[in-house]
Structure formats: C-alpha cells, structure tokens
Design a protein around this motif. Structure first.
Motif, PDB file in Angstrom:
ATOM      1  N   ILE A  83      78.506  69.198 -16.989  1.00  0.00           N
ATOM      2  CA  ILE A  83      79.715  70.023 -17.057  1.00  0.00           C
ATOM      3  C   ILE A  83      80.672  69.366 -18.053  1.00  0.00           C
ATOM      4  N   ARG A  84      80.704  69.901 -19.250  1.00  0.00           N
ATOM      5  CA  ARG A  84      81.402  69.184 -20.320  1.00  0.00           C
ATOM      6  C   ARG A  84      82.322  70.055 -21.169  1.00  0.00           C
ATOM      7  N   ASP A  85      82.638  71.273 -20.714  1.00  0.00           N
ATOM      8  CA  ASP A  85      83.600  72.099 -21.450  1.00  0.00           C
ATOM      9  C   ASP A  85      84.278  73.044 -20.466  1.00  0.00           C
ATOM     10  N   VAL A 100      84.339  70.886  -9.277  1.00  0.00           N
ATOM     11  CA  VAL A 100      83.440  70.378 -10.317  1.00  0.00           C
ATOM     12  C   VAL A 100      83.711  68.903 -10.516  1.00  0.00           C
ATOM     13  N   ILE A 101      82.661  68.171 -10.874  1.00  0.00           N
ATOM     14  CA  ILE A 101      82.778  66.732 -11.107  1.00  0.00           C
ATOM     15  C   ILE A 101      82.538  66.465 -12.582  1.00  0.00           C
ATOM     16  N   LEU A 102      83.513  65.856 -13.229  1.00  0.00           N
ATOM     17  CA  LEU A 102      83.422  65.545 -14.655  1.00  0.00           C
ATOM     18  C   LEU A 102      83.176  64.055 -14.814  1.00  0.00           C
ATOM     19  N   GLY A 103      82.084  63.720 -15.485  1.00  0.00           N
ATOM     20  CA  GLY A 103      81.717  62.322 -15.644  1.00  0.00           C
ATOM     21  C   GLY A 103      81.786  61.869 -17.091  1.00  0.00           C
ATOM     22  N   THR A 104      80.797  62.282 -17.873  1.00  0.00           N
ATOM     23  CA  THR A 104      80.740  61.859 -19.279  1.00  0.00           C
ATOM     24  C   THR A 104      82.008  62.231 -20.039  1.00  0.00           C
ATOM     25  N   ASN A 122      93.244  70.859  -7.616  1.00  0.00           N
ATOM     26  CA  ASN A 122      92.410  70.434  -6.479  1.00  0.00           C
ATOM     27  C   ASN A 122      90.948  70.850  -6.601  1.00  0.00           C
ATOM     28  N   GLN A 123      90.523  71.236  -7.796  1.00  0.00           N
ATOM     29  CA  GLN A 123      89.134  71.656  -7.966  1.00  0.00           C
ATOM     30  C   GLN A 123      88.384  70.825  -9.010  1.00  0.00           C
ATOM     31  N   VAL A 124      89.010  69.756  -9.472  1.00  0.00           N
ATOM     32  CA  VAL A 124      88.380  68.904 -10.483  1.00  0.00           C
ATOM     33  C   VAL A 124      88.361  67.464  -9.985  1.00  0.00           C
ATOM     34  N   ALA A 125      87.167  66.889  -9.940  1.00  0.00           N
ATOM     35  CA  ALA A 125      87.004  65.479  -9.597  1.00  0.00           C
ATOM     36  C   ALA A 125      86.445  64.749 -10.810  1.00  0.00           C
ATOM     37  N   VAL A 126      86.636  63.446 -10.834  1.00  0.00           N
ATOM     38  CA  VAL A 126      86.082  62.613 -11.898  1.00  0.00           C
ATOM     39  C   VAL A 126      84.994  61.726 -11.294  1.00  0.00           C
ATOM     40  N   GLY A 127      83.822  61.731 -11.923  1.00  0.00           N
ATOM     41  CA  GLY A 127      82.736  60.866 -11.497  1.00  0.00           C
ATOM     42  C   GLY A 127      82.691  59.621 -12.361  1.00  0.00           C
ATOM     43  N   LEU A 128      82.920  58.477 -11.746  1.00  0.00           N
ATOM     44  CA  LEU A 128      82.861  57.201 -12.450  1.00  0.00           C
ATOM     45  C   LEU A 128      81.613  56.457 -11.988  1.00  0.00           C
ATOM     46  N   THR A 137      77.486  56.683 -19.054  1.00  0.00           N
ATOM     47  CA  THR A 137      77.600  58.132 -19.254  1.00  0.00           C
ATOM     48  C   THR A 137      76.241  58.735 -19.605  1.00  0.00           C
ATOM     49  N   LYS A 138      76.259  60.070 -19.806  1.00  0.00           N
ATOM     50  CA  LYS A 138      75.067  60.821 -20.221  1.00  0.00           C
ATOM     51  C   LYS A 138      73.884  60.549 -19.292  1.00  0.00           C
ATOM     52  N   GLY A 139      74.111  60.835 -18.004  1.00  0.00           N
ATOM     53  CA  GLY A 139      73.046  60.609 -17.031  1.00  0.00           C
ATOM     54  C   GLY A 139      72.747  59.134 -16.840  1.00  0.00           C
TER      55      GLY A 139
END
Length: 239
Positions: A83-85, A100-104, A122-128, A137-139
């Motif tokens: 999920i990158r855009d 949604v979880i945004l990581g990279t 309240n619908q966006v999380a960050v995956g570290l 990053t990138k898997g």
C-alpha cells in the motif's frame, strides 16, 4: 490490550514465514476466509492481514482473499503490504478495511503518511519493521539506516492511529517478542504501539500487557500451531 490474529497471504493462501523469508513459508490454510472466520468464531475483536506478495511487488497482489475475508468477517480488519499511494489507500478503505498499514512509504514518502492520516482519521497505521533497531522496507528485503524510534517520533503530530512494531529476527521463530525494545518504543511516543514478531505463548501476551504501555499484540504461527489458545488468550487479556 488487543490481540490481533494474523493472516499472512502468499499466493492466495494463509502462510507464515520465518524471519520474513519468502522461501521459508509454511501453508496453514488454503482458504484464508475460512481461517479468518475461525478466528472470529473464537472471539477475536480484530484481524491483522498482510499481503506478502504485495509487499515485494509494491502493489496489492492478494486482493481476492482480502476481499473474501472482509465479506465473511464482521470485525475490524487492518491490512499491510504493497500500500504505497493514496489511490490504493482510498480503494482499500472503500472496500471495507478499517485500517491500512503503511510501511515502506513511511520511510520513502513520509508526507504521504501525513496526507493519508489527515484524509482518513484513525484509519492509517505505520508499520515499523526492524532488524537490530533499524527499519527494513520492501518486504524486509531492504535494510535502511533509519532508527525505529527516530522515525516513530517523526509521526507524533501526524494523527496516525497506531504503530505496529515488528522485530524481524523474532518473527515466525516462536522465540518470544522483543518486549524490551517494544516497551521502549511505546514509552518514547504517544502513539499506541502494537507488538509483532515472536509472540508465541500466553506468557508472552501477559508480559506485553504487564508493561502497561503496549496497546496490542499480533500473533500468527502460535495460533496456528496451538501454542496459544485464542479463546483462553482473549479471556486472559480482557481480565
């Protein structure tokens, strides 16, 4: 503390990896929606989904099983992987995802995280996801020199719903979570922190809860293997 059963999706199946290695995968269910329903029937309040192929491809790959899970399960669901855009974020939320979880992109395009958090409160999380304290990053295929705590602090004013902190070296290895690092991160920021990676027993869950600062925990392999009884764990965590 919320327990999030994890369903990792690879080639349309529910799998678990060891240390994030796509070549070390074990298939636990070839019907992810059935697996999700089993978790819901056991009483879970949330589901945690990861599109593993998507994480490497940079775009959603396992959309069909995700949509099947959303259709079958009436509980809040969060998804990470590819999920990158903004268009992808909006599309998933429109399809019924709770978060949604945004990581990279949290590393490569932090402004997108802030933009998304403003647009979808309240619908966006960050995956570290980290090895030895540094974000990958990138898997998990690309290691950076970005410190986990520094990156987390940079999102303090962004309005994100949660940080999901994964210790890659613990993930899928059934060796217990990195409680010290997770607690340290949770105390360093005001954002709710969810622990991931290595959660393999009820004792692990109780130790995370006992910190008083960790808001949730994600577990996958231990639930599939039976090392954690989901119903018993949920009862313990709600006490």
């Amino acid at each position: 503390m919320i327990l999030y059963p994890a369903i990792d999706l690879k080639d349309g199946q529910a799998v678990r990896l060891v240390h994030g290695d796509m070549d070390q995968s074990t298939v636990f269910n070839d019907d992810p929606a059935a697996q999700a329903r089993a978790f819901v029937d056991a009483g879970c309040e949330w589901l945690h989904l990861v599109d593993l192929n998507g994480a490497f491809a940079g775009e959603p790959v396992n959309a069909a099983p995700v949509e099947a899970i959303l259709a079958a399960c009436p509980v809040p669901t969060q998804l990470g992987g590819g999920i990158r855009d903004m268009a992808t974020i909006e599309r998933w939320l429109d399809r019924g995802l709770t978060r949604v979880i945004l990581g990279t992109v949290a590393v490569e395009n932090p402004d997108l995280v802030r933009q998304a958090a403003r647009a979808f409160p309240n619908q966006v999380a960050v995956g570290l996801d980290a090895r030895n304290g540094f974000v990958a990053t990138k898997g998990w295929a690309h290691e950076t020199d970005v410190n986990v705590t520094d990156l987390a602090k940079s999102f303090e004013d962004a309005g994100i719903a949660a940080i999901i902190y994964t210790d890659i070296l613990r993930d899928g290895a059934m060796k217990g979570p990195n409680i010290t690092a997770t607690e340290s991160l949770a105390r360093a920021v005001d954002i709710p922190v969810i622990a991931s990676g290595g959660v393999s027993s009820l004792a692990d869950l109780e130790a995370l809860k006992a910190t008083g600062v960790i808001s949730g925990a994600i577990s996958g392999r231990a639930l599939y293997d039976g090392a954690i009884d989901l119903t018993a764990a949920l009862k313990s965590l709600s006490a």
